[in-house]
Scaffold this motif. Structure first.
Motif, mmCIF file in Angstrom:
data_model
loop_
_atom_site.group_PDB
_atom_site.id
_atom_site.type_symbol
_atom_site.label_atom_id
_atom_site.label_comp_id
_atom_site.label_asym_id
_atom_site.label_seq_id
_atom_site.Cartn_x
_atom_site.Cartn_y
_atom_site.Cartn_z
ATOM 1 N N GLU A 16 34.225 -18.306 -35.491
ATOM 2 C CA GLU A 16 33.206 -17.305 -35.815
ATOM 3 C C GLU A 16 31.864 -18.005 -35.955
ATOM 4 O O GLU A 16 31.721 -18.975 -36.696
ATOM 5 N N GLY A 17 30.881 -17.519 -35.221
ATOM 6 C CA GLY A 17 29.544 -18.101 -35.318
ATOM 7 C C GLY A 17 29.397 -19.370 -34.484
ATOM 8 O O GLY A 17 30.374 -19.997 -34.072
ATOM 9 N N ARG A 18 28.149 -19.740 -34.243
ATOM 10 C CA ARG A 18 27.865 -20.931 -33.441
ATOM 11 C C ARG A 18 28.167 -22.208 -34.222
ATOM 12 O O ARG A 18 28.050 -22.243 -35.439
ATOM 13 N N THR A 19 28.539 -23.242 -33.481
ATOM 14 C CA THR A 19 28.714 -24.552 -34.100
ATOM 15 C C THR A 19 27.338 -25.078 -34.484
ATOM 16 O O THR A 19 26.452 -25.183 -33.640
ATOM 17 N N LYS A 20 27.163 -25.415 -35.751
ATOM 18 C CA LYS A 20 25.842 -25.869 -36.221
ATOM 19 C C LYS A 20 25.703 -27.391 -36.193
ATOM 20 O O LYS A 20 24.614 -27.915 -36.069
ATOM 21 N N ASP A 21 26.835 -28.118 -36.356
ATOM 22 C CA ASP A 21 26.733 -29.577 -36.518
ATOM 23 C C ASP A 21 27.231 -30.368 -35.310
ATOM 24 O O ASP A 21 27.357 -31.583 -35.370
ATOM 25 N N GLY A 22 27.505 -29.684 -34.196
ATOM 26 C CA GLY A 22 27.966 -30.387 -33.000
ATOM 27 C C GLY A 22 29.438 -30.711 -32.996
ATOM 28 O O GLY A 22 29.945 -31.292 -32.037
ATOM 29 N N ASN A 23 30.154 -30.359 -34.065
ATOM 30 C CA ASN A 23 31.607 -30.582 -34.117
ATOM 31 C C ASN A 23 32.327 -29.310 -33.680
ATOM 32 O O ASN A 23 32.450 -28.365 -34.453
ATOM 33 N N ASP A 24 32.778 -29.290 -32.444
ATOM 34 C CA ASP A 24 33.445 -28.105 -31.916
ATOM 35 C C ASP A 24 34.921 -28.143 -32.302
ATOM 36 O O ASP A 24 35.620 -29.102 -31.991
ATOM 37 N N ALA A 25 35.379 -27.074 -32.960
ATOM 38 C CA ALA A 25 36.777 -27.011 -33.385
ATOM 39 C C ALA A 25 37.267 -25.573 -33.321
ATOM 40 O O ALA A 25 36.550 -24.649 -33.718
ATOM 41 N N THR A 26 38.472 -25.383 -32.807
ATOM 42 C CA THR A 26 39.058 -24.046 -32.693
ATOM 43 C C THR A 26 39.617 -23.617 -34.040
ATOM 44 O O THR A 26 40.459 -24.307 -34.617
ATOM 45 N N HIS A 27 39.145 -22.486 -34.550
ATOM 46 C CA HIS A 27 39.656 -21.964 -35.814
ATOM 47 C C HIS A 27 40.976 -21.246 -35.575
ATOM 48 O O HIS A 27 41.076 -20.381 -34.695
ATOM 49 N N GLU A 75 41.605 -18.432 -9.802
ATOM 50 C CA GLU A 75 41.944 -17.523 -8.711
ATOM 51 C C GLU A 75 41.055 -16.281 -8.741
ATOM 52 O O GLU A 75 40.796 -15.736 -9.822
ATOM 53 N N PRO A 76 40.605 -15.803 -7.557
ATOM 54 C CA PRO A 76 39.848 -14.549 -7.544
ATOM 55 C C PRO A 76 40.741 -13.370 -7.923
ATOM 56 O O PRO A 76 41.974 -13.466 -7.846
ATOM 57 N N ASN A 77 40.112 -12.286 -8.345
ATOM 58 C CA ASN A 77 40.836 -11.058 -8.722
ATOM 59 C C ASN A 77 41.886 -11.300 -9.799
ATOM 60 O O ASN A 77 42.917 -10.626 -9.845
ATOM 61 N N THR A 78 41.632 -12.285 -10.655
ATOM 62 C CA THR A 78 42.569 -12.640 -11.721
ATOM 63 C C THR A 78 41.816 -12.682 -13.046
ATOM 64 O O THR A 78 40.718 -13.228 -13.119
ATOM 65 N N SER A 79 42.424 -12.107 -14.078
ATOM 66 C CA SER A 79 41.787 -12.119 -15.389
ATOM 67 C C SER A 79 42.243 -13.325 -16.196
ATOM 68 O O SER A 79 43.413 -13.720 -16.135
ATOM 69 N N TYR A 80 41.317 -13.908 -16.939
ATOM 70 C CA TYR A 80 41.589 -15.059 -17.800
ATOM 71 C C TYR A 80 40.992 -14.805 -19.183
ATOM 72 O O TYR A 80 40.024 -14.058 -19.324
ATOM 73 N N LEU A 81 41.571 -15.463 -20.167
ATOM 74 C CA LEU A 81 40.979 -15.463 -21.511
ATOM 75 C C LEU A 81 40.254 -16.795 -21.698
ATOM 76 O O LEU A 81 40.891 -17.840 -21.860
ATOM 77 N N PHE A 82 38.937 -16.767 -21.630
ATOM 78 C CA PHE A 82 38.125 -17.973 -21.791
ATOM 79 C C PHE A 82 37.861 -18.194 -23.279
ATOM 80 O O PHE A 82 37.228 -17.353 -23.930
ATOM 81 N N ILE A 83 38.343 -19.302 -23.804
ATOM 82 C CA ILE A 83 38.061 -19.678 -25.196
ATOM 83 C C ILE A 83 37.095 -20.856 -25.148
ATOM 84 O O ILE A 83 37.408 -21.911 -24.603
ATOM 85 N N SER A 84 35.915 -20.651 -25.716
ATOM 86 C CA SER A 84 34.803 -21.574 -25.483
ATOM 87 C C SER A 84 34.209 -22.100 -26.781
ATOM 88 O O SER A 84 34.231 -21.420 -27.805
ATOM 89 N N ASN A 85 33.673 -23.331 -26.696
ATOM 90 C CA ASN A 85 32.803 -23.750 -27.792
ATOM 91 C C ASN A 85 31.555 -22.865 -27.744
ATOM 92 O O ASN A 85 31.302 -22.197 -26.739
ATOM 93 N N HIS A 86 30.804 -22.832 -28.842
ATOM 94 C CA HIS A 86 29.751 -21.812 -28.969
ATOM 95 C C HIS A 86 28.469 -22.451 -29.467
ATOM 96 O O HIS A 86 28.385 -22.902 -30.602
ATOM 97 N N ARG A 87 27.464 -22.469 -28.567
ATOM 98 C CA ARG A 87 26.184 -23.075 -28.895
ATOM 99 C C ARG A 87 25.071 -22.040 -29.052
ATOM 100 O O ARG A 87 24.221 -22.148 -29.911
ATOM 101 N N ASP A 88 25.064 -21.030 -28.166
ATOM 102 C CA ASP A 88 23.962 -20.077 -28.162
ATOM 103 C C ASP A 88 24.492 -18.649 -28.084
ATOM 104 O O ASP A 88 25.412 -18.358 -27.324
ATOM 105 N N ILE A 89 23.879 -17.760 -28.873
ATOM 106 C CA ILE A 89 24.359 -16.387 -29.045
ATOM 107 C C ILE A 89 24.507 -15.655 -27.718
ATOM 108 O O ILE A 89 25.534 -15.048 -27.428
ATOM 109 N N ILE A 90 23.476 -15.676 -26.890
ATOM 110 C CA ILE A 90 23.465 -14.904 -25.649
ATOM 111 C C ILE A 90 23.833 -15.748 -24.433
ATOM 112 O O ILE A 90 24.611 -15.332 -23.578
#
Length: 378
Positions: A182-193, A86-101
Motif C-alpha cells: 500500500e502506497g509508494r516506497t519512500k525509502d527505496g526498499n521495495d518489499a512485497t507486503h 503472450e498476446p491476448n493473454t491476461s496477467y497479474l502484474f505485481i510491481s514495486n511502486h515509485r510514482d502514483i500515476i
C-alpha cells in the motif's frame, strides 16, 4: 456486475457520457493543451466527443499524454522482458511502486507498444477525491482501493477487490496491475507486503492456495527512475517515521505529489517484466505446510524477482558511495554526474540538508544494497 459498481472502472457504454461531462473542465483543457499544444481546441474536443470506449480514450489521448510527459521530463523509457509475454493473454502484474500515476501509465504504454493486453490498475480512493480526477481515473481503467476503513469494512472491501481482480483476469481477459504494498516506497526498499497477497487469495476456491496463484499468472515488475521526481516530498514522512512520530498529510498533499510526479525531472526510466511465475508455486507447496508460510514464501519469490532485475542508474551508485564515504562504484558514474546529483541534493533539501541528507541518499542507495544480495554489482 452490480456488486462491483462501487470500485470498478467505467464500462464502455458509460464512456462517452463521462467524457461529455468533463470535456469542458479546466483540468481536461489543460491536459489536452499539454498533450496537443499545436492542435486547435475544436479538433481534440470533437475527437473526445466521438470517443466511446476506454481503449480509444487510452490510445488516442492518455498514450499521447504520456509520450509528451516522457519528452518533457525524462531522457526516455527503456524496457526489457516484454517479449516473454503472450498476446491476448491476461496477467497479474505485481510491481514495486515509485510514482502514483506514471508507474501504471508507463507499463500500459509498454504493453500497448508490444501488442499486449493493457491493465486495469488499482488506485487508492484518497488520490481521486476531486470528481474530475475520479472520472479521469475510471476512464483510464482504474479501479478503487478504499482507504481508511475499520477492520470489519477492510475485510469486506478486500474480499470485494479480490473477487473483482479475479473477475477481470478470468472473465474479461483483462490484465491487472497492483502495487506490491500500500502506497509508494519512500525509502527505496521495495518489499512485497503479505497483506496484498492475502487479499488476492480471498477469491480462491482452490484446495491448494498456490494452485490459485498459478492460475492467475503473476508477473513481477520492476520500475526504476534515474531521478525520483518526488524524492524531496517523501522526506517529511521518512523523518517522522524515523522519530517514531505519526505523520499527518497536509491538505492536497496527494494531489501535489501526483502533479510533481508527472512534471518533475526523471531522466532515464526502465521497466522490466519478470518471468511468469509457475514452477515456483510447486516448490513453495512442497516446502511449506500452511497458507501463511506459503504466502511468506511467495512474497520472497516476488521480491527476489523485482530486486534482482531492478535497473540501477548512476544516481544509485553515487548515493551509495556518498552515504558510505567510499568510491567503490566510481566506475559507474562520471564526476559531472556526481556533481549534478550533489547539486540536486542541495537544491531539494535546502536548509534541511544536514537533517535529511542521510534519508535522501538512502532512498537512492538502498536499491544498490538490495541488489548486492543477489549478485556482484559492477
Amino acid at each position: 456486475m452490480p456488486k462491483f459498481d462501487s470500485i470498478r472502472q467505467f464500462y464502455d457504454s458509460e464512456v462517452n457520457s463521462a467524457i461529455q461531462n468533463v470535456a469542458n473542465h479546466p483540468m481536461m483543457k489543460a491536459l489536452m493543451s499539454f498533450t496537443f499544444p499545436e492542435v486547435e481546441e475544436s479538433v481534440w474536443m470533437e475527437q473526445l466527443k466521438r470517443t466511446h470506449s476506454i481503449r480509444d480514450f487510452q490510445v488516442n489521448f492518455i498514450y499521447q499524454s504520456i509520450q509528451r510527459v516522457l519528452e518533457r521530463s525524462s531522457d526516455g523509457l527503456s524496457t526489457s522482458g516484454f517479449e516473454k509475454l503472450e498476446p491476448n493473454t491476461s496477467y497479474l502484474f505485481i510491481s514495486n511502486h515509485r510514482d502514483i500515476i506514471l508507474d501504471t501509465s508507463l507499463l500500459n504504454v509498454s504493453l500497448f507498444d508490444h501488442g499486449l493486453v493493457m491493465t486495469a490498475s488499482a488506485i487508492g480512493d484518497n488520490l481521486v477525491q476531486k470528481s474530475f480526477l475520479l472520472t479521469l481515473s475510471k476512464l483510464n481503467r482504474n479501479f478503487l482501493v478504499r482507504r481508511g476503513l475499520s477492520p470489519r469494512e477492510l475485510l469486506q472491501s478486500s474480499k470485494l477487490m479480490s473477487e473483482f481482480i479475479y473477475h477481470l483476469l478470468s472473465k474479461e481477459n483483462r490484465s491487472v496491475w497492483i502495487a506490491q504494498r500500500e502506497g509508494r516506497t519512500k525509502d527505496g526498499n521495495d518489499a512485497t507486503h503479505q497483506g496484498v497477497l492475502k487479499m488476492l487469495a480471498m477469491a480462491s476456491d482452490e484446495k491448494n492456495l498456490m494452485d490459485y496463484f498459478k492460475k492467475i499468472k503473476i508477473v513481477p515488475v520492476s520500475i526504476s527512475y534515474e531521478y525520483d521526481p518526488t524524492d524531496a516530498l517523501k522526506m517529511p514522512q521518512i523523518m517522522a517515521e524515523a522519530n517514531d512520530e505519526i505523520y499527518i498529510k497536509e491538505k492536497n498533499e496527494d494531489f501535489i505529489t501526483l502533479i510533481s510526479g508527472i512534471i518533475g525531472q526523471k531522466k532515464r526510466i526502465h521497466i522490466h517484466v519478470g518471468d511468469v511465475l509457475d514452477k515456483e508455486f510447486d516448490k513453495i507447496t512442497a516446502e511449506n505446510d500452511n497458507n501463511n508460510k506459503q504466502i511468506q514464501a511467495l512474497a520472497q519469490v516476488i521480491d527476489d524477482s523485482i530486486l534482482s532485475t531492478y535497473k540501477l542508474w548512476p544516481t544509485n551508485f553515487i548515493a551509495y558511495d556518498l552515504i558510505n564515504n567510499t568510491d567503490q562504484f566510481s566506475n559507474q558514474y562520471t564526476e559531472k554526474e556526481k556533481q549534478l546529483f550533489e547539486r540536486r541534493l542541495e537544491m531539494r533539501l535546502g536548509n534541511e540538508k544536514e537533517a535529511l541528507r542521510e534519508s535522501f541518499l538512502a532512498m537512492y542507495a538502498n536499491p544498490v544494497v538490495n541488489k548486492l544480495k543477489y549478485q556482484n554489482v559492477e
